[in-house]
Design a protein around this motif. Structure first.
Motif, short mmCIF file in Angstrom:
data_model
loop_
_atom_site.label_atom_id
_atom_site.label_comp_id
_atom_site.label_asym_id
_atom_site.label_seq_id
_atom_site.Cartn_x
_atom_site.Cartn_y
_atom_site.Cartn_z
N ALA A 242 7.89 0.10 -1.36
CA ALA A 242 7.47 -0.83 -2.41
C ALA A 242 6.21 -0.33 -3.13
CB ALA A 242 7.22 -2.22 -1.82
N HIS A 243 5.47 0.57 -2.46
CA HIS A 243 4.27 1.18 -3.07
C HIS A 243 4.58 2.56 -3.65
CE1 HIS A 243 0.89 -1.50 -1.68
NE2 HIS A 243 1.88 -1.95 -0.93
N LEU B 8 6.41 18.08 8.96
CA LEU B 8 6.76 17.63 7.60
C LEU B 8 5.54 17.50 6.70
CD1 LEU B 8 9.29 14.85 8.72
CD2 LEU B 8 9.88 17.07 7.73
N HIS B 9 4.36 17.77 7.25
CA HIS B 9 3.09 17.69 6.50
C HIS B 9 2.88 16.32 5.87
CE1 HIS B 9 2.89 21.99 7.16
NE2 HIS B 9 4.06 22.14 6.56
N THR B 10 3.23 15.27 6.61
CA THR B 10 3.03 13.92 6.07
C THR B 10 1.56 13.54 6.16
OG1 THR B 10 3.50 12.84 8.19
CG2 THR B 10 5.37 13.20 6.71
N PHE B 11 1.20 12.50 5.42
CA PHE B 11 -0.19 12.02 5.44
C PHE B 11 -0.47 11.23 6.72
CE2 PHE B 11 -3.36 8.71 4.70
CZ PHE B 11 -4.44 9.49 4.30
N ALA B 12 0.57 10.57 7.25
CA ALA B 12 0.38 9.72 8.43
C ALA B 12 1.69 9.60 9.20
CB ALA B 12 -0.12 8.33 8.00
N GLY B 13 1.62 8.96 10.34
CA GLY B 13 2.81 8.68 11.14
C GLY B 13 2.73 7.29 11.74
N ILE B 14 3.89 6.68 11.94
CA ILE B 14 3.98 5.39 12.62
C ILE B 14 4.93 5.55 13.81
CG2 ILE B 14 4.79 2.98 12.47
CD1 ILE B 14 4.19 3.12 9.43
N MET B 15 4.48 5.11 14.98
CA MET B 15 5.35 5.09 16.17
C MET B 15 5.46 3.66 16.65
SD MET B 15 7.15 6.98 18.24
CE MET B 15 8.22 6.28 19.51
N VAL B 16 6.69 3.13 16.65
CA VAL B 16 6.92 1.78 17.15
C VAL B 16 7.24 1.88 18.63
CG1 VAL B 16 8.31 -0.32 16.93
CG2 VAL B 16 7.76 1.03 14.89
N THR B 17 6.29 1.48 19.47
CA THR B 17 6.46 1.60 20.92
C THR B 17 5.42 0.76 21.64
OG1 THR B 17 6.48 3.12 22.80
CG2 THR B 17 4.96 3.64 21.03
N LYS C 83 -5.75 7.13 -1.64
CA LYS C 83 -5.90 8.58 -1.51
C LYS C 83 -5.24 9.34 -2.66
CE LYS C 83 -7.85 8.38 2.63
NZ LYS C 83 -9.18 8.93 2.95
N GLY C 84 -4.46 8.64 -3.48
CA GLY C 84 -3.88 9.28 -4.66
C GLY C 84 -2.42 9.69 -4.51
N GLU C 85 -1.89 10.26 -5.57
CA GLU C 85 -0.46 10.57 -5.67
C GLU C 85 0.02 11.60 -4.64
OE1 GLU C 85 2.13 9.20 -7.35
OE2 GLU C 85 0.63 7.67 -7.80
N GLU C 86 -0.82 12.59 -4.35
CA GLU C 86 -0.38 13.63 -3.41
C GLU C 86 -0.12 13.01 -2.03
OE1 GLU C 86 -1.42 17.61 -1.01
OE2 GLU C 86 -3.09 16.46 -1.84
N GLU D 198 1.38 -2.75 5.20
CA GLU D 198 0.78 -2.99 3.88
C GLU D 198 -0.64 -2.43 3.85
OE1 GLU D 198 0.14 -4.31 -0.06
OE2 GLU D 198 2.00 -4.02 1.07
N GLY D 199 -1.38 -2.61 4.94
CA GLY D 199 -2.72 -2.04 5.04
C GLY D 199 -2.68 -0.52 4.95
N LEU D 200 -1.72 0.10 5.65
CA LEU D 200 -1.56 1.55 5.60
C LEU D 200 -1.18 2.00 4.19
CD1 LEU D 200 -1.42 4.32 7.01
CD2 LEU D 200 0.95 3.80 7.62
N ALA D 201 -0.29 1.25 3.55
CA ALA D 201 0.14 1.58 2.18
C ALA D 201 -1.05 1.55 1.21
CB ALA D 201 1.23 0.62 1.72
N GLN D 202 -1.91 0.55 1.38
CA GLN D 202 -3.09 0.44 0.51
C GLN D 202 -4.06 1.60 0.75
OE1 GLN D 202 -4.86 -3.49 0.60
NE2 GLN D 202 -2.88 -4.50 0.33
N LEU D 203 -4.19 2.00 2.02
CA LEU D 203 -5.03 3.16 2.34
C LEU D 203 -4.47 4.41 1.67
CD1 LEU D 203 -7.30 4.58 4.02
CD2 LEU D 203 -5.59 4.87 5.82
N ILE D 204 -3.16 4.61 1.76
CA ILE D 204 -2.53 5.79 1.15
C ILE D 204 -2.65 5.72 -0.38
CG2 ILE D 204 -0.37 7.07 0.85
CD1 ILE D 204 0.38 6.14 3.72
N ASP D 205 -2.47 4.53 -0.95
CA ASP D 205 -2.68 4.33 -2.40
C ASP D 205 -4.06 4.84 -2.82
OD1 ASP D 205 -0.27 3.27 -3.23
OD2 ASP D 205 -0.86 1.19 -2.89
#
Length: 423
Positions: free
Chosen positions: A109-110, A133-142, A77-80, A68-75
């Protein structure tokens, strides 16, 4: 809030899954205090902790709060940034798939796109996927090479390395501001897959990653001459390396590869080893057994998320010598520089990077080839920063980065330790 109040808040939550409620009810006072006296710390590289119920444990609610914190950070940064989204991968540990897909549902959900691997994948492939994939971020569960009761959650920036300090600090602030993780919203998983907010990825990214790995080889003639007969035993220690290491060796031309089959099966309990850490010789017990059986020249092991590599080599008396992280780094550095010199492809501005606690032997090796060694603080993000500097300022050509803690990166299409390249 006291640990008793935190505990009661969890116990009173009506929608708590039965397995977490059962754990709460079974807790003695000492366990309650440890599980609830604080929040699991989210540091610069993410968080890691014991799996279980509580604010100081890793579980679906702590993972939801972080996402949720990451989602708010991405929010912010805008639509792109939302369209670019987040790449998500996970290892073989308990709850890893659940944590990965729950993260994707929080992002959905965001209205944030996510690309989730269909099954377990190495940490370096996640780093590659962010870039590919030119994503804004990545998550690694490990939880990397930690024992079985642990899991973790790492966040990567858009360059495939650790998130830049400004974004990392903002992310930590967003996470800490969420007072009640039980209120974090999740989108429906199947609906999100259907509308494209959650895209499941796999072989398409594997193939692109392996194509890049092929470029790690310098002297193919040498492999053609010896690779067919050089006897290698490989163990993924029940982790993600099984997904790619065997294929990487095969495409390079190594044909006499035996895998420790008992450790090729993903196992969240790591039942054949005390600790799935290739830094420890004890983790090589089954590999040594197979090695003696097939007369193997070299034994290689990767940790559960395949970012660290351990190596043993056969001695004249038939025993196996366990190499230190510094010894492996020295061998890789010497080979890379010698092979490029022989091929006439060693750049005049060749540069290597290592952590300040790693051996100066590799500095001497580098200097003997006219290459420059850069010492950086411990943590692979600092090697990543140097790579970025070399690429933007065109002042040096990156040849190798390593840490004595068994982490190596040869080609910078990944921005973290990469045991598949090192294999």
């Amino acid at each position: 809030m006291t640990y008793q109040e935190n505990y009661q808040k969890w116990l009173d939550f009506a929608e708590l899954p039965a397995y977490l409620r059962d754990e709460l009810v079974a807790m003695d006072e000492k366990t309650k205090e440890d599980a609830f006296y604080t929040n699991l710390e989210f540091g610069t590289a993410g968080m890691r902790g014991l799996i279980g119920a509580g604010t100081n444990r890793i579980n679906i609610y702590v993972v939801r709060q972080a996402t949720e914190g990451l989602a708010q950070l991405i929010d912010s940064k805008g639509e792109e940034a939302k369209k670019r989204g987040v790449a998500i991968a996970y290892d073989s540990r308990h709850f890893s798939p659940e944590f990965a897909f729950e993260s994707a549902q929080v992002l959905a959900a965001h209205g944030i796109k996510s690309y989730v691997f269909e099954s377990l994948r190495p940490t370096p492939e996640l780093s590659f996927a962010v870039r590919h994939l030119h994503t804004f971020a990545g998550i690694m569960v490990t939880a990397s090479h930690n024992p079985a009761p642990f899991n973790g959650y790492k966040v990567y920036g858009e360059d495939g390395g650790q998130m830049p300090p400004a974004d990392a600090d903002a992310l930590t602030d967003y996470i800490r501001a969420i007072e009640n993780p039980f209120t974090v919203q999740l989108a429906d998983l199947e609906e999100s897959k259907a509308n494209g907010l959650i895209e499941v990825i796999g072989e398409n990214v594997d193939a692109e990653y392996l194509k890049e790995v092929k470029g790690v080889n310098i002297n193919q003639d040498l492999i053609n001459e010896y690779g067919r007969d050089m006897k290698i035993v490989y163990t993924p220690l029940h982790g993600t390396g099984e997904m790619l290491a065997r294929r990487a060796l095969a495409q390079a031309g190594f044909e006499a590869v035996q895998v420790v089959e008992a450790q090729a099966v993903p196992d969240a309990d790591f039942s054949t080893v005390k600790s799935p850490n290739p830094e420890n010789q004890a983790a090589f017990a089954l590999a040594e057994e197979l090695g003696r059986e097939v007369d193997a020249d070299v034994l290689v092991a990767t940790d559960p998320d395949a970012d660290r590599l351990g190596v043993e080599i056969r001695q004249p008396d038939g025993s196996y010598l366990n190499l230190s992280g510094n010894q492996i780094g020295a061998i890789i550095a010497k080979y890379i520089l010698e092979a490029h010199k022989t091929a006439g492809t060693l750049p005049a501005n060749a540069a290597l990077c290592k952590s300040i606690v790693s051996t100066e032997l590799v500095t001497k090796i580098a200097e003997s080839y006219g290459a420059t060694m850069f010492n950086v603080l411990t943590g692979f993000k600092f090697i990543g920063e140097k790579i970025h500097e070399f690429e933007t300022q065109h002042n040096h050509t990156y040849m190798l980065g390593f840490e004595e803690s068994f982490g190596y990166l040869i080609k910078p299409f990944v921005r973290d330790k990469d045991a598949i390249q090192a294999v």
